[in-house]
Design an enzyme around this catalytic site. Sequence first.
Site, PDB file in Angstrom:
ATOM      1  N   HIS A  19     -19.724-132.777 -20.519  1.00 21.37           N
ATOM      2  CA  HIS A  19     -21.095-133.328 -20.564  1.00 21.37           C
ATOM      3  C   HIS A  19     -21.115-134.763 -20.026  1.00 21.37           C
ATOM      4  O   HIS A  19     -22.026-135.140 -19.286  1.00 21.37           O
ATOM      5  CB  HIS A  19     -21.635-133.336 -21.995  1.00 21.37           C
ATOM      6  CG  HIS A  19     -22.238-132.041 -22.458  1.00 21.37           C
ATOM      7  ND1 HIS A  19     -23.264-131.410 -21.801  1.00 21.37           N
ATOM      8  CD2 HIS A  19     -21.980-131.273 -23.549  1.00 21.37           C
ATOM      9  CE1 HIS A  19     -23.608-130.301 -22.462  1.00 21.37           C
ATOM     10  NE2 HIS A  19     -22.832-130.192 -23.528  1.00 21.37           N
ATOM     11  N   GLN A  47     -26.472-135.592 -23.681  1.00 16.44           N
ATOM     12  CA  GLN A  47     -27.445-134.606 -24.157  1.00 16.44           C
ATOM     13  C   GLN A  47     -28.666-135.244 -24.812  1.00 16.44           C
ATOM     14  O   GLN A  47     -29.695-134.599 -24.951  1.00 16.44           O
ATOM     15  CB  GLN A  47     -26.783-133.652 -25.163  1.00 16.44           C
ATOM     16  CG  GLN A  47     -25.724-132.765 -24.536  1.00 16.44           C
ATOM     17  CD  GLN A  47     -25.029-131.930 -25.577  1.00 16.44           C
ATOM     18  OE1 GLN A  47     -24.097-132.393 -26.233  1.00 16.44           O
ATOM     19  NE2 GLN A  47     -25.477-130.693 -25.766  1.00 16.44           N
ATOM     20  N   GLY A  64     -20.607-130.323 -31.960  1.00 20.97           N
ATOM     21  CA  GLY A  64     -20.362-131.485 -31.101  1.00 20.97           C
ATOM     22  C   GLY A  64     -21.646-131.920 -30.429  1.00 20.97           C
ATOM     23  O   GLY A  64     -22.611-131.146 -30.365  1.00 20.97           O
ATOM     24  N   CYS A  95     -24.053-124.009 -26.349  1.00 20.79           N
ATOM     25  CA  CYS A  95     -24.378-125.418 -26.117  1.00 20.79           C
ATOM     26  C   CYS A  95     -25.792-125.687 -26.609  1.00 20.79           C
ATOM     27  O   CYS A  95     -26.703-124.895 -26.324  1.00 20.79           O
ATOM     28  CB  CYS A  95     -24.272-125.738 -24.622  1.00 20.79           C
ATOM     29  SG  CYS A  95     -24.619-127.465 -24.227  1.00 20.79           S
ATOM     30  N   LEU A  96     -25.957-126.795 -27.306  1.00 16.25           N
ATOM     31  CA  LEU A  96     -27.282-127.162 -27.816  1.00 16.25           C
ATOM     32  C   LEU A  96     -28.269-127.409 -26.676  1.00 16.25           C
ATOM     33  O   LEU A  96     -29.473-127.310 -26.872  1.00 16.25           O
ATOM     34  CB  LEU A  96     -27.183-128.405 -28.712  1.00 16.25           C
ATOM     35  CG  LEU A  96     -26.367-128.217 -29.996  1.00 16.25           C
ATOM     36  CD1 LEU A  96     -26.196-129.551 -30.718  1.00 16.25           C
ATOM     37  CD2 LEU A  96     -27.029-127.193 -30.909  1.00 16.25           C
ATOM     38  N   HIS A 111     -15.435-129.455 -23.772  1.00 17.39           N
ATOM     39  CA  HIS A 111     -16.867-129.187 -23.548  1.00 17.39           C
ATOM     40  C   HIS A 111     -17.666-130.499 -23.550  1.00 17.39           C
ATOM     41  O   HIS A 111     -18.497-130.728 -22.676  1.00 17.39           O
ATOM     42  CB  HIS A 111     -17.339-128.223 -24.651  1.00 17.39           C
ATOM     43  CG  HIS A 111     -18.793-127.892 -24.654  1.00 17.39           C
ATOM     44  ND1 HIS A 111     -19.278-126.630 -24.404  1.00 17.39           N
ATOM     45  CD2 HIS A 111     -19.885-128.653 -24.907  1.00 17.39           C
ATOM     46  CE1 HIS A 111     -20.600-126.635 -24.483  1.00 17.39           C
ATOM     47  NE2 HIS A 111     -21.000-127.854 -24.794  1.00 17.39           N
ATOM     48  N   GLU A 112     -17.374-131.372 -24.515  1.00 18.95           N
ATOM     49  CA  GLU A 112     -18.124-132.641 -24.620  1.00 18.95           C
ATOM     50  C   GLU A 112     -17.769-133.590 -23.468  1.00 18.95           C
ATOM     51  O   GLU A 112     -18.641-134.287 -22.945  1.00 18.95           O
ATOM     52  CB  GLU A 112     -17.856-133.323 -25.967  1.00 18.95           C
ATOM     53  CG  GLU A 112     -18.186-132.512 -27.215  1.00 18.95           C
ATOM     54  CD  GLU A 112     -19.531-131.846 -27.205  1.00 18.95           C
ATOM     55  OE1 GLU A 112     -20.437-132.300 -26.474  1.00 18.95           O
ATOM     56  OE2 GLU A 112     -19.688-130.839 -27.907  1.00 18.95           O
TER      57      GLU A 112
HETATM   58  O1  GNR Z   1     -22.395-126.422 -31.328  1.00 20.98           O
HETATM   59  C1  GNR Z   1     -21.679-126.120 -30.378  1.00 20.98           C
HETATM   60  N1  GNR Z   1     -20.841-125.069 -30.491  1.00 20.98           N
HETATM   61  C2  GNR Z   1     -19.874-124.762 -29.563  1.00 20.98           C
HETATM   62  C3  GNR Z   1     -19.272-123.521 -29.634  1.00 20.98           C
HETATM   63  C4  GNR Z   1     -18.290-123.174 -28.753  1.00 20.98           C
HETATM   64  C5  GNR Z   1     -17.889-124.066 -27.799  1.00 20.98           C
HETATM   65  C6  GNR Z   1     -18.483-125.307 -27.691  1.00 20.98           C
HETATM   66  C7  GNR Z   1     -19.467-125.659 -28.568  1.00 20.98           C
HETATM   67  S1  GNR Z   1     -20.200-127.219 -28.474  1.00 20.98           S
HETATM   68  C8  GNR Z   1     -21.769-126.898 -29.120  1.00 20.98           C
HETATM   69  C9  GNR Z   1     -22.556-128.177 -29.288  1.00 20.98           C
HETATM   70  C10 GNR Z   1     -22.806-128.768 -27.930  1.00 20.98           C
HETATM   71  O2  GNR Z   1     -23.592-128.330 -27.135  1.00 20.98           O
HETATM   72  N2  GNR Z   1     -22.080-129.776 -27.586  1.00 20.98           N
HETATM   73  O3  GNR Z   1     -22.209-130.317 -26.370  1.00 20.98           O
HETATM   74 NI    NI Z   2     -22.892-128.757 -25.070  1.00 19.87          NI
END
Ligand code: GNR
Ligand code: NI
Length: 172
Positions: free
Chosen positions: A138, A51, A46, A92-93, A134-135
Site C-alpha cells: 500500500h 488507505q 492492518g 483488503c479494506l 500487504h501493508e
Molecule cells: O483486514 C485485512 N485482512 C487481511 C487478510 C488477508 C491478507 C491481508 C489482509 S490486510 C486487511 C486490512 C487491509 O486492507 N490492510 O491494508
Molecule cells: Ni489493504
Amino acid sequence: MALLPILEYPDPRLHTVAKPVQEVDDRIRQLVTDMAETMYDAPGVGLAATQVNVHERVVVIDVSEEANDLLVLINPEITWYSDEHQVFEEGCLSVPGVYDKVERAAEIKVRALNVDGEPFEFHADGLLAVCVQHELDHLLGKVFVEYLSPLKRDRIRTRLRKQQREAQKQAV
Ligand code: GNR
Ligand code: NI
C-alpha cells in the site's frame, strides 16, 4: 480520537507512493491513534496510511486473536525475504467483499521505527508476514488486486465502481 474514511479501489489516490516520516512527533502519534481506531472499527488486521489518504510511511497491524496487540511501523523496510513462498487468501479494506489468493514470501525480516522514533527489528511468518507485505505494498501505491489476472481486476473494478455509485445515490 477519530475514525478516518478509507479510500476504495479504484480510487487513483491508492496508487500514491508514500514519503518517509521525517520526524516521529505528536502529529504522527495522533495519526497512529486514529489509524488504529479505524482498523479496529472496520475491523481489519492492518491499515496503511495510504488507505486513509495520508501519503507517509505509517502502518498499523494487529493479527492477534484478541485484537489487543497493536504493532506500529513507521518507515518500515523489509530487509530479508525467504526463498520459500506461501499462498494466502487476502482481503483488503480498500477492496470490500473481494478475497483472492496471493503468493508472497513465507518469512521476512522487518526494520521500522516505533511511536517513540526508536528503531526495532523483527522476524515474521504466517499471517503477520502476509500482512506486513500487504501493508508495505500500500505504501508503494500497490493494491493486492494488482497481483490478480487483468480479467479479474477489470471485473473487480467494474463491480466496485457500480457499488460506489449505488452507495452515492443512497447518500443523497
Ligand atoms: O483486514 C485485512 N485482512 C487481511 C487478510 C488477508 C491478507 C491481508 C489482509 S490486510 C486487511 C486490512 C487491509 O486492507 N490492510 O491494508
Ligand atoms: Ni489493504
